[in-house]
Design an enzyme around this catalytic site. Structure first.
Site, mmCIF file in Angstrom:
data_model
loop_
_atom_site.group_PDB
_atom_site.id
_atom_site.type_symbol
_atom_site.label_atom_id
_atom_site.label_comp_id
_atom_site.label_asym_id
_atom_site.label_seq_id
_atom_site.Cartn_x
_atom_site.Cartn_y
_atom_site.Cartn_z
ATOM 1 N N GLY A 46 64.123 130.817 -95.651
ATOM 2 C CA GLY A 46 64.556 131.289 -96.859
ATOM 3 C C GLY A 46 64.749 130.150 -98.028
ATOM 4 O O GLY A 46 64.857 129.025 -97.357
ATOM 5 N N GLN A 51 68.128 125.445 -104.901
ATOM 6 C CA GLN A 51 67.693 124.506 -103.891
ATOM 7 C C GLN A 51 66.501 123.833 -104.459
ATOM 8 O O GLN A 51 66.021 122.542 -104.109
ATOM 9 C CB GLN A 51 67.192 125.071 -102.600
ATOM 10 C CG GLN A 51 68.486 125.628 -101.886
ATOM 11 C CD GLN A 51 68.054 126.123 -100.429
ATOM 12 O OE1 GLN A 51 67.614 127.400 -100.351
ATOM 13 N NE2 GLN A 51 67.971 125.325 -99.565
ATOM 14 N N CYS A 97 69.805 124.187 -92.974
ATOM 15 C CA CYS A 97 69.529 124.419 -94.387
ATOM 16 C C CYS A 97 68.788 123.385 -94.820
ATOM 17 O O CYS A 97 69.002 122.052 -94.648
ATOM 18 C CB CYS A 97 70.831 124.420 -95.027
ATOM 19 S SG CYS A 97 70.690 124.539 -96.951
ATOM 20 N N LEU A 98 67.714 123.689 -95.409
ATOM 21 C CA LEU A 98 66.677 122.675 -96.227
ATOM 22 C C LEU A 98 67.543 121.621 -97.037
ATOM 23 O O LEU A 98 67.059 120.658 -97.323
ATOM 24 C CB LEU A 98 65.548 123.534 -96.914
ATOM 25 C CG LEU A 98 64.697 123.841 -96.008
ATOM 26 C CD1 LEU A 98 63.699 125.091 -96.787
ATOM 27 C CD2 LEU A 98 63.941 123.447 -94.933
ATOM 28 N N HIS A 139 73.164 133.763 -96.190
ATOM 29 C CA HIS A 139 72.955 132.317 -96.428
ATOM 30 C C HIS A 139 72.379 132.179 -97.913
ATOM 31 O O HIS A 139 72.956 131.085 -98.504
ATOM 32 C CB HIS A 139 72.175 131.613 -95.553
ATOM 33 C CG HIS A 139 72.062 130.062 -95.259
ATOM 34 N ND1 HIS A 139 72.212 129.368 -94.150
ATOM 35 C CD2 HIS A 139 71.340 129.684 -96.246
ATOM 36 C CE1 HIS A 139 71.912 128.157 -94.786
ATOM 37 N NE2 HIS A 139 71.339 128.248 -95.854
ATOM 38 N N GLU A 140 71.298 132.761 -98.320
ATOM 39 C CA GLU A 140 70.687 132.561 -99.438
ATOM 40 C C GLU A 140 71.590 133.146 -100.538
ATOM 41 O O GLU A 140 71.801 132.486 -101.759
ATOM 42 C CB GLU A 140 69.491 133.320 -99.512
ATOM 43 C CG GLU A 140 68.211 132.797 -98.422
ATOM 44 C CD GLU A 140 68.333 131.286 -98.463
ATOM 45 O OE1 GLU A 140 68.470 130.597 -99.445
ATOM 46 O OE2 GLU A 140 67.963 130.810 -97.176
ATOM 47 N N HIS A 143 74.185 130.452 -101.674
ATOM 48 C CA HIS A 143 73.490 129.603 -102.307
ATOM 49 C C HIS A 143 73.606 129.787 -103.855
ATOM 50 O O HIS A 143 73.946 128.662 -104.484
ATOM 51 C CB HIS A 143 72.161 129.420 -102.244
ATOM 52 C CG HIS A 143 71.823 128.354 -100.806
ATOM 53 N ND1 HIS A 143 72.227 126.884 -100.896
ATOM 54 C CD2 HIS A 143 71.020 128.306 -99.724
ATOM 55 C CE1 HIS A 143 71.625 126.276 -99.801
ATOM 56 N NE2 HIS A 143 71.239 127.122 -99.083
HETATM 57 ZN ZN ZN Z 1 70.338 126.987 -97.246
#
Ligand code: ZN
Length: 170
Positions: A46, A51, A97-98, A139-140, A143
């Site tokens: 995702g 991000q 998480c990236l 999670h997204e 963000h």
């Molecule tokens: Zn993330």
């Protein structure tokens, strides 16, 4: 399409509130295509627009059927997502998480959610999800509110083995 740079904590854009998308135009479509390409290249399951340093309310996700490894991955694009229903039942899971490289954490979240929003052309959509997909959507969506998984995590640690991007990394 282009790969965009994924920003990492403590970048302030990760802590801001994303703006609602009002124009479903070419610029949005380029952003969405870039998000997909960047997510796939990372790889992650995702990716939310903040991000890649764009404070707009949109995320993409790609996830397969966990019970069938031959099943094709399903791609999701949600613009202006809102979680409109959550199950009382919760589940613990390990997230990465990236934007927070090298750590994972245990997070308890509702097991099932309904996400409502728009598709890339502005048509309304609603998706019911459970398990990992529900976790990715939460999670997204976090963000887009400046919330990171480490805010919710019961504990956070560095995995001993370098697993690269954990399957849960988004
Ligand atoms: Zn993330």
């Amino acid at each position: 399409m282009a790969i965009r740079k994924i920003i990492t904590a403590p970048h302030p854009v990760l802590r801001g509130k994303a703006k609602k998308v009002t124009a479903f135009d070419e610029e949005l479509h380029t952003l969405i295509d870039d998000l997909i390409e960047t997510m796939q290249q990372a790889p992650g399951v995702g990716l939310a627009a903040p991000q890649v340093d764009v404070p707009l309310s949109v995320f993409v996700a790609e996830f397969g059927d966990p019970d069938d490894e031959d099943a094709p991955l399903q791609l999701y694009v949600v613009v202006n997502p809102k979680i409109t229903k959550t199950s009382k039942e919760t589940e613990s899971g390990v997230e990465g998480c990236l934007s927070i490289p090298k750590v994972v954490g245990e997070v308890i979240r509702p097991y099932a959610v309904t996400v409502e929003g728009h598709d890339r052309d502005g048509n309304p959509l609603a998706i019911e999800a459970e398990g990992w997909l529900a976790r990715i959507f939460q999670h997204e969506t976090d963000h887009l509110h400046g919330v990171l998984f480490t805010d919710h995590a019961l504990r956070v640690w560095e995995p001993e083995v370098d697993v690269g991007q954990v399957s849960s990394a988004d």
